[in-house]
Design an enzyme around this catalytic site. Sequence first.
Site, PDB file in Angstrom:
ATOM      1  CE  LYS A  53      35.920  32.891  36.551  1.00  0.00           C
ATOM      2  NZ  LYS A  53      35.201  34.172  36.550  1.00  0.00           N
ATOM      3  NE  ARG A 127      24.597  35.162  38.016  1.00  0.00           N
ATOM      4  CZ  ARG A 127      24.882  36.344  37.475  1.00  0.00           C
ATOM      5  NH1 ARG A 127      23.996  36.948  36.689  1.00  0.00           N
ATOM      6  NH2 ARG A 127      26.033  36.927  37.724  1.00  0.00           N
TER       7      ARG A 127
END
Length: 281
Positions: A53, A127
């Site tokens: 990130k 996920r």
Amino acid sequence: VAQGSDEPAAFIILEHNPGREEPSGSSPSGRDLDTVVLVGKGITFDTGGISLKSRERMDRMRSDMSGGAVVLATMYVVGMLNLPLHVVGLVPATENMPSARAYKPGDVLTAMNGKTIEIISTDAEGRLVLADALAYATRFEPKAVVDLATLTGACVVALGQGMAAGMFSTDDELAARLQAASENSGERLWRMPLYDDYLFKIESLTADLANSGGRMGGVGASAIFLKQFAEGYPWAHLDIAGMSFEEAGGSPKRPAYLVKGSTGFGVRLLVQFLRDWASLD
């Protein structure tokens, strides 16, 4: 996901009324209790892994475990209320860190239910841990499974920061129960579409699924990904990315639960949902 971290992963499992019999002091019928499973994403810090990130607001990524925290807090309240339900809390917990051991884009992983997943972005890690937890939930033969996760920035783009959590569901009755609990608790949900068409976003040349479908339609792609592991029971996914952490707080025009910092969004909602279920069933 845990490969890049020096901290070992943990899979937290909590059960209320594990014998599935009504607690003492409630109805003497001795009936088996309905089973509801709650699943919370527990990424205790998310750097993005190899798909790192940007440094802006990365400190906020300690709140990527908000879904897991909500499940733990809800289980605590369920125990205090001694609800006549069999409630299971599942929290897959780990850090997502970059290192020489970290999983990489291009890797192919095999989930608990046997489906293979090509890694497109290591920053789509939530996920992956939820996939195994949802597959694990099957063994409890639940009447419903609800997962909560700070899953996508796309949900914040779609609904706005601090406005509502996105809800996806395979079952209209379950969605209606959650919506009613939302209205009674004040924690807002907005139902989103779960079109099978989103599957084309996560097609892979080397595996059954890709773990990311890109930015456009990302919230729908993430939900349809999770659906592939939520099999055999009614399921709802709540994307709480825009609700779990509040920068300002204290505005008289905003909901009172949007306090500055971590909000605990979802605890009131789930407790209301479970209390309503217990009273109706």
